[in-house]
Design a protein around this motif. Structure first.
Motif, short mmCIF file in Angstrom:
data_model
loop_
_atom_site.label_atom_id
_atom_site.label_comp_id
_atom_site.label_asym_id
_atom_site.label_seq_id
_atom_site.Cartn_x
_atom_site.Cartn_y
_atom_site.Cartn_z
N ILE A 38 -1.26 14.22 1.71
CA ILE A 38 -1.20 14.12 0.25
C ILE A 38 -2.56 13.67 -0.27
O ILE A 38 -3.07 12.64 0.15
CB ILE A 38 -0.11 13.12 -0.17
CG1 ILE A 38 1.26 13.68 0.20
CG2 ILE A 38 -0.18 12.84 -1.67
CD1 ILE A 38 2.41 12.85 -0.28
N SER A 91 9.60 17.02 -8.12
CA SER A 91 8.39 16.70 -7.37
C SER A 91 8.67 15.87 -6.13
O SER A 91 7.77 15.62 -5.34
CB SER A 91 7.39 15.99 -8.28
OG SER A 91 7.95 14.78 -8.70
N GLN A 92 9.90 15.38 -5.98
CA GLN A 92 10.18 14.56 -4.81
C GLN A 92 11.12 15.22 -3.81
O GLN A 92 11.25 14.77 -2.69
CB GLN A 92 10.78 13.23 -5.25
CG GLN A 92 9.78 12.43 -6.03
CD GLN A 92 10.25 11.01 -6.22
OE1 GLN A 92 11.29 10.61 -5.73
NE2 GLN A 92 9.46 10.24 -6.92
N TYR A 93 11.79 16.26 -4.26
CA TYR A 93 12.74 16.90 -3.37
C TYR A 93 12.27 18.28 -2.97
O TYR A 93 11.45 18.90 -3.65
CB TYR A 93 14.12 16.94 -4.04
CG TYR A 93 14.72 15.56 -4.10
CD1 TYR A 93 15.55 15.08 -3.10
CD2 TYR A 93 14.37 14.70 -5.13
CE1 TYR A 93 16.05 13.80 -3.13
CE2 TYR A 93 14.87 13.40 -5.17
CZ TYR A 93 15.71 12.96 -4.17
OH TYR A 93 16.19 11.69 -4.19
N HIS A 131 5.56 14.15 -4.43
CA HIS A 131 5.48 14.54 -3.03
C HIS A 131 5.11 16.01 -2.89
O HIS A 131 5.17 16.55 -1.79
CB HIS A 131 6.82 14.28 -2.34
CG HIS A 131 7.13 12.82 -2.22
ND1 HIS A 131 8.30 12.35 -1.71
CD2 HIS A 131 6.41 11.73 -2.56
CE1 HIS A 131 8.29 11.03 -1.74
NE2 HIS A 131 7.17 10.63 -2.26
N CYS A 132 4.80 16.65 -3.96
CA CYS A 132 4.35 18.03 -3.91
C CYS A 132 3.36 18.23 -5.06
O CYS A 132 3.31 17.40 -5.97
CB CYS A 132 5.53 19.00 -4.00
SG CYS A 132 6.24 19.10 -5.63
#
Lengths: 419, 251
Positions: A38, A91-93, A131-132
């Protein structure tokens, strides 16, 4: 069926996107760097004038890299809650189909326009926890409301492509639509659009759809578009122009509130003109402008407006003599506007109390606020019994009493004896 | 032509509630055989797959396949007014593109609402090989998920041959929930390979809560860092299944 050519001929892959190759490289590099780890900046902030291909570029990139793009416009996520619900989850899954994901929040300018200020803060939270890759798009990245957000983002500027690049794209579309056109004609369309690819394509469609051949006569009536210039462009012209007419004319092309602009200029003059003599001259001009503003207000003689405008634009522009042009000095948001909005509720309260006093004491509400209010405060803060009598006589409500008493406890005491 | 009748209006209310968790607008596929819906939520981390054969209705008339798009949250507003022992009739007026909804109980009321332009997007079924499969009572599952929701907004679900664990870690507190094989809540557990993955609690709890009204037993299927499939077994025929994407784990 009618389909907009901007949709029909939307670039499917990055290779077709017009211009901005450097920005695209940076963006693609950043997205690819997520595969390793990241990156420090979890969001990329694409900014630039309308119609230069910011959104298209992100869509094409997602397509090229085989990623699932989840995109939303600001109109879809007006409140902080909606931002969190949509972008936070996305953005987290992961995805249900095993692709990688990229989240795009488009037209971020819109989010600041709404009353809900938590919106930008929610975007910051999302970016911090992403996370993305998260891509943000706005026209004006230097809007003060993005100040904090900017720190968490990789800023990528999209510039207007050259006329030749626009022509190339128009030619390609003509070829696909089976229309012949001379280079000169297309060049004219490209120029008149102000190198805005989207509007150039829209113009082309309006002029050429249904035709086999596009001639210069077909396009010659295209008027020059006077794009609304944002306040920063106006300021830039005023501070850096060496030409009175240019400085004056900028007001005609821009749709900005005159009083607001005055505050902007006033706030920024000391930062832009560092030489004391230049600064003094600029301030002189502004004070003259302000003088006429006052006269307009008292006499309602709006023919004086031209002097206000000339002094605040051309006057300030001509003040620059010794200050060297060099280095980028950021424009600041006017303190006065900020202060006015911060103190609005208090000022409202004061004028409401002023109205009450006006009625009973036969003075103007301005005088009441200025001369009576301070004494009332002292009474209300220290003598509940007397305050009670005054409150009853003036017919003050609970909020007003609380304001004057300067605290809940004292207000309660007064209200209690009021019964 | 499309019109249906149902003696138990609550059934429809519960189903629409369950669908409304993920989406605001729903495009139903209506055929002479029944009603289907498959849709993803706006953030595309969750999917609902719903199916009602025509036999669920007391009367079912559909002359040709069609799509009907409805604003689910608006429809739910109307359906919330449905009480015990009331029946419902739906009929679509194709000329005005409005849906008429008649609820009969102590008295008769008729609502009508507009239909929206149907979305053409076809949502495929996620292709996942599930390594763990658990059958639990929906109530038991709901309790467990509510416990976990107290401390965090996401939960890690782990399963091995003996038990299924749920672990939630919030910024202040943590929770561990253990469901043993053969316990009252966990009816069955088949694990080919110990698996663990993290899912959004906000969605899980809302989904399970809404679905618990219409289902007593749930089948969970998942694999390590893969989507989870929640199948809420229906008393009558019909299908209500959800898929949820896993949280992307970092570090």
């Amino acid at each position: 069926m009618y389909t907009a050519w901007t949709t029909k001929h939307k670039p499917g892959s990055l290779e077709e996107v017009v211009g901005n190759s450097e920005a695209i490289q940076t963006l693609a590099g950043w997205v690819k760097s997520w595969d390793k780890r990241i990156p420090k900046k979890r969001a990329a902030f694409l900014y630039g004038p309308p119609g230069v291909g910011k959104t298209v570029c992100v869509e094409a990139l997602a397509h090229d890299l085989g990623m699932e793009l989840v995109e939303k416009n600001a109109s879809d996520y007006r409140t902080a809650d909606m931002v969190k619900r949509f972008a936070g989850l996305a953005s987290q899954y992961g995805t249900l189909f095993g692709h990688k994901r990229m989240v795009l929040l488009d037209e971020l300018d819109g989010i600041t326009g709404t009353a809900d200020r938590g919106g930008v803060r929610a975007v910051i939270e999302v970016v911090k926890e992403a996370h993305c890759p998260v891509v943000l798009i706005a026209n004006d990245v230097y809007n003060p409301r993005f100040a904090t957000l900017r720190r968490y983002c990789l800023l990528i500027e999209f510039k207007k492509p050259t006329v030749l690049q626009v022509v190339k794209r128009l030619k390609e579309i003509c070829r696909r639509e089976g229309i012949t056109a001379e280079d000169e004609t297309l060049k004219f369309v490209a120029q008149r659009s102000g190198r805005d690819v989207r509007s150039a394509i829209n113009d082309l469609q309006a002029l050429a759809q249904g035709k086999k051949h596009l001639t210069h006569e077909d396009v010659s009536w295209l008027a020059e578009r006077n794009r609304k210039e944002v306040i920063f462009n106006v300021l830039r012209t005023i501070f850096y122009s060496r030409d009175c007419t240019e400085a004056k004319r900028v007001l005609d092309t821009a749709n900005v509130d005159r009083d607001m602009l005055f505050q902007w200029i006033y706030e920024n003059v000391p930062h832009q003109l560092t030489d004391p003599e230049d600064l003094a001259k600029a301030m002189d001009s502004l004070s003259l402008a302000d003088l006429y503003r006052g006269r307009i207000r008292s006499s309602q003689n709006w023919s004086l407006l031209r002097y206000v405008l000339d002094f605040m634009t051309a006057g300030v522009a001509m003040a620059r003599e010794r200050t060297k042009v060099g280095g980028w000095v950021p424009f600041r948001f006017p303190e006065r506007i900020r202060w006015l909005s911060r103190t609005r509720s208090e000022r409202d309260m004061r004028s409401r109390i002023g109205m009450k006093i006006r009625r009973k004491c036969h003075v103007s509400s301005v005088v009441a606020v200025k001369e009576f209010l301070p004494y009332l405060r002292i009474v209300f803060e220290s003598n509940a019994g007397m305050a009670c009598g005054i409150a009853e006589w003036l017919g003050l409500d609970e909020d007003m009493v609380e304001y004057l008493a300067g605290g809940k406890r004292q207000a309660k005491a007064i209200m209690k004896s009021l019964g | 032509m499309f019109n249906v009748k149902m003696t138990d209006a609550k059934l429809l209310r519960d189903m629409i509630t369950a669908i409304s968790i993920l989406i605001d607008e729903a495009t139903f596929d209506i055929t002479p055989q029944g009603i289907k819906l498959r849709a993803m939520d706006p953030s595309r981390v969750a999917m609902v797959d719903f199916e009602w054969p025509q036999t669920i209705f007391d009367e079912y008339n559909c002359s040709e396949p069609m799509k009907m798009c409805l604003n689910i949250s608006e429809m739910l507003k109307l359906l919330r007014r449905v009480g015990k022992d009331e029946s419902i009739e739906l009929s679509l007026d194709e000329k005005t593109a409005r849906l008429k909804m008649t609820i009969r109980g102590k008295y008769v009321r008729t609502f009508n609402m507009p239909t929206l332009e149907a979305m053409e997007e076809e949502v495929p079924t996620p292709k996942v090989t599930f390594k763990a499969k658990a059958r639990a009572t929906t109530d038991g599952l709901r309790e467990a998920i509510e416990d976990a929701s107290l401390v965090s907004d996401h939960v890690r679900i782990e399963a091995d041959n003996e038990k299924m664990m749920m672990q939630a870690t919030g910024s202040l507190m943590g929770a561990t929930i253990e469901l043993k094989k053969g316990s009252d809540a966990l009816l069955n557990l088949e694990v080919k390979e110990p698996s663990k993955a993290t899912y959004s609690l906000s969605y899980l709890s809302e989904i399970v809560k809404a679905a618990s009204a219409a289902s007593a037993v749930t089948t969970l299927e998942f694999s390590s860092d893969m989507p989870i499939k929640l199948n809420f077994e229906q008393e009558k025929e019909g299908k209500l299944t959800y898929y949820l994407a896993p949280r992307i784990e970092v570090e």
